[in-house]
Scaffold this motif. Structure first.
Motif, mmCIF file in Angstrom:
data_model
loop_
_atom_site.group_PDB
_atom_site.id
_atom_site.type_symbol
_atom_site.label_atom_id
_atom_site.label_comp_id
_atom_site.label_asym_id
_atom_site.label_seq_id
_atom_site.Cartn_x
_atom_site.Cartn_y
_atom_site.Cartn_z
ATOM 1 N N ARG A 48 0.825 -1.203 0.000
ATOM 2 C CA ARG A 48 0.000 0.000 0.000
ATOM 3 C C ARG A 48 0.860 1.254 0.000
ATOM 4 N NH1 ARG A 48 -5.026 0.067 0.084
ATOM 5 N NH2 ARG A 48 -6.254 1.958 0.448
ATOM 6 N N ARG A 49 1.945 1.221 0.760
ATOM 7 C CA ARG A 49 2.851 2.362 0.794
ATOM 8 C C ARG A 49 3.427 2.622 -0.585
ATOM 9 N NH1 ARG A 49 7.543 1.331 4.810
ATOM 10 N NH2 ARG A 49 7.924 -0.304 3.300
ATOM 11 N N LEU A 50 3.824 1.547 -1.280
ATOM 12 C CA LEU A 50 4.357 1.691 -2.629
ATOM 13 C C LEU A 50 3.297 2.238 -3.573
ATOM 14 C CD1 LEU A 50 6.581 1.234 -4.730
ATOM 15 C CD2 LEU A 50 5.755 -1.118 -4.980
ATOM 16 N N GLY A 51 2.066 1.736 -3.448
ATOM 17 C CA GLY A 51 0.990 2.193 -4.312
ATOM 18 C C GLY A 51 0.678 3.664 -4.126
ATOM 19 N N VAL A 52 0.626 4.116 -2.875
ATOM 20 C CA VAL A 52 0.345 5.526 -2.593
ATOM 21 C C VAL A 52 1.459 6.402 -3.133
ATOM 22 C CG1 VAL A 52 0.033 7.249 -0.772
ATOM 23 C CG2 VAL A 52 -1.083 5.017 -0.582
ATOM 24 N N THR A 53 2.693 5.979 -2.934
ATOM 25 C CA THR A 53 3.831 6.764 -3.420
ATOM 26 C C THR A 53 3.802 6.875 -4.938
ATOM 27 O OG1 THR A 53 5.174 6.026 -1.538
ATOM 28 C CG2 THR A 53 6.339 6.960 -3.420
ATOM 29 N N LEU A 54 3.509 5.760 -5.621
ATOM 30 C CA LEU A 54 3.428 5.796 -7.086
ATOM 31 C C LEU A 54 2.260 6.657 -7.549
ATOM 32 C CD1 LEU A 54 4.204 2.074 -8.001
ATOM 33 C CD2 LEU A 54 5.694 4.064 -8.277
ATOM 34 N N ALA A 55 1.148 6.619 -6.816
ATOM 35 C CA ALA A 55 -0.008 7.451 -7.180
ATOM 36 C C ALA A 55 0.320 8.930 -7.027
ATOM 37 C CB ALA A 55 -1.212 7.075 -6.312
ATOM 38 N N GLY A 177 -6.700 7.256 -4.852
ATOM 39 C CA GLY A 177 -7.121 8.642 -4.692
ATOM 40 C C GLY A 177 -7.468 8.996 -3.258
ATOM 41 N N LYS A 178 -8.175 8.099 -2.544
ATOM 42 C CA LYS A 178 -8.560 8.374 -1.159
ATOM 43 C C LYS A 178 -7.338 8.503 -0.262
ATOM 44 C CE LYS A 178 -13.137 6.240 -1.355
ATOM 45 N NZ LYS A 178 -14.036 5.206 -0.803
ATOM 46 N N ASP A 179 -6.362 7.643 -0.491
ATOM 47 C CA ASP A 179 -5.139 7.696 0.320
ATOM 48 C C ASP A 179 -4.363 8.984 0.046
ATOM 49 O OD1 ASP A 179 -4.871 4.756 1.525
ATOM 50 O OD2 ASP A 179 -5.560 4.584 -0.549
ATOM 51 N N ARG A 185 -4.604 16.108 3.084
ATOM 52 C CA ARG A 185 -5.329 16.728 4.202
ATOM 53 C C ARG A 185 -4.476 16.777 5.465
ATOM 54 N NH1 ARG A 185 -9.785 13.696 2.428
ATOM 55 N NH2 ARG A 185 -9.338 12.140 4.035
ATOM 56 N N ASN A 186 -3.727 15.712 5.699
ATOM 57 C CA ASN A 186 -2.898 15.654 6.906
ATOM 58 C C ASN A 186 -1.617 16.461 6.787
ATOM 59 O OD1 ASN A 186 -4.725 13.930 8.202
ATOM 60 N ND2 ASN A 186 -3.771 12.103 7.287
ATOM 61 N N HIS A 187 -1.238 16.772 5.556
ATOM 62 C CA HIS A 187 -0.012 17.555 5.313
ATOM 63 C C HIS A 187 -0.363 18.635 4.293
ATOM 64 C CE1 HIS A 187 2.482 14.607 7.468
ATOM 65 N NE2 HIS A 187 1.709 13.701 6.892
ATOM 66 N N MET A 188 -1.058 19.652 4.766
ATOM 67 C CA MET A 188 -1.559 20.695 3.879
ATOM 68 C C MET A 188 -0.449 21.430 3.140
ATOM 69 S SD MET A 188 -4.852 20.536 4.142
ATOM 70 C CE MET A 188 -5.478 22.109 3.553
ATOM 71 N N GLU A 189 0.765 21.420 3.706
ATOM 72 C CA GLU A 189 1.867 22.139 3.061
ATOM 73 C C GLU A 189 2.250 21.523 1.721
ATOM 74 O OE1 GLU A 189 3.930 19.250 5.973
ATOM 75 O OE2 GLU A 189 2.017 20.291 5.726
ATOM 76 N N LEU A 190 1.869 20.267 1.481
ATOM 77 C CA LEU A 190 2.219 19.622 0.213
ATOM 78 C C LEU A 190 1.681 20.400 -0.979
ATOM 79 C CD1 LEU A 190 1.680 15.827 1.029
ATOM 80 C CD2 LEU A 190 3.853 17.002 0.660
ATOM 81 N N ARG A 191 0.524 21.020 -0.819
ATOM 82 C CA ARG A 191 -0.056 21.790 -1.932
ATOM 83 C C ARG A 191 0.802 22.987 -2.303
ATOM 84 N NH1 ARG A 191 -5.786 23.594 -0.273
ATOM 85 N NH2 ARG A 191 -4.596 24.217 1.573
ATOM 86 N N HIS A 192 1.554 23.492 -1.326
ATOM 87 C CA HIS A 192 2.330 24.717 -1.539
ATOM 88 C C HIS A 192 3.821 24.452 -1.777
ATOM 89 C CE1 HIS A 192 -1.203 26.998 -0.544
ATOM 90 N NE2 HIS A 192 -1.303 26.420 0.631
#
Length: 215
Positions: A48-55, A177-179, A185-192
């Motif tokens: 799952r960690r690999l999948g989220v990172t690739l996504a 997508g959900k992950d 959401r948990n790391h809002m700074e990622l958007r910036h």
């Protein structure tokens, strides 16, 4: 053209150059971004960690490509990519070394600074970052030859790349997508700090607020 000159100056299609620059930006100009993603992904299971990172990687690559696609025009491609690379290198330096986020307030402070204040930011690390992440890849972009086709063929090629990019973004959203949404959401700074996409978003926000202020 001799084989020797081909070796020293490769010829690429415009789409290939766009994909290569986008991949470089995603991998090399997002050190802090990936540090947060990798740290957050450690809490999940292996697959799952690999999948989220690739996504996340697929989504960031798709967004970067969508941002670069309008540059895929003769006489605009190389100057546009050079500018993006240099700006992204500067952003990567401030994001990584100073923990900055790229939003309209950050851009406003840049636009409103003076020569004395700007000079205080200069350092050897800054020039190294600009050189390695900006100048060298920019020179590589200038060096390669682009194999341009007719107008309609180039338009069709760009349309195919746009469709492939949207499909890539859709696959990332449908699979993990959900992950990814939870991670953001948990790391809002990622958007910036998603570089250089955050630069474009911040510039559009800055222009929108400036226009409303003028009204």
């Amino acid at each position: 053209m001799s084989p020797k000159s081909k070796f020293f100056r490769p010829t690429l299609k415009a789409n290939t150059l766009l994909v290569q620059v986008a991949t470089f930006l995603v991998v090399a100009a997002n050190g802090r971004f990936w540090g947060i993603v990798f740290a957050a992904s450690d809490a999940g299971g292996g697959l799952r960690r690999l999948g989220v990172t690739l996504a996340v990687a697929a989504a960031l690559l798709a967004l970067t490509l969508l941002m670069l696609l309008p540059l895929g025009v003769r006489w605009v491609l190389k100057p546009g990519l050079v500018l993006v690379l240099l700006l992204a290198a500067g952003a990567a330096h401030f994001i990584g070394d100073f923990g900055a986020v790229i939003d309209r307030h950050a851009l406003a402070s840049v636009y409103e600074t003076d020569a004395r204040e700007a000079g205080e930011w200069f350092s050897l690390r800054m020039f190294l970052a600009l050189g390695l992440l900006g100048l060298l890849p920019a020179l590589a972009v200038c060096w390669v030859k682009v194999e341009w086709q007719g107008f309609w063929r180039e338009a069709f090629a760009r349309a195919k790349l746009a469709v492939a990019t949207v499909l890539l973004l859709g696959i990332a959203a449908l699979t993990f997508g959900k992950d990814v949404a939870s991670l953001v959401r948990n790391h809002m700074e990622l958007r910036h700090i998603a570089n250089p996409f955050a630069l474009l978003a911040a510039q559009l926000s800055y222009m929108d607020h400036a226009r409303n202020d003028n009204r």
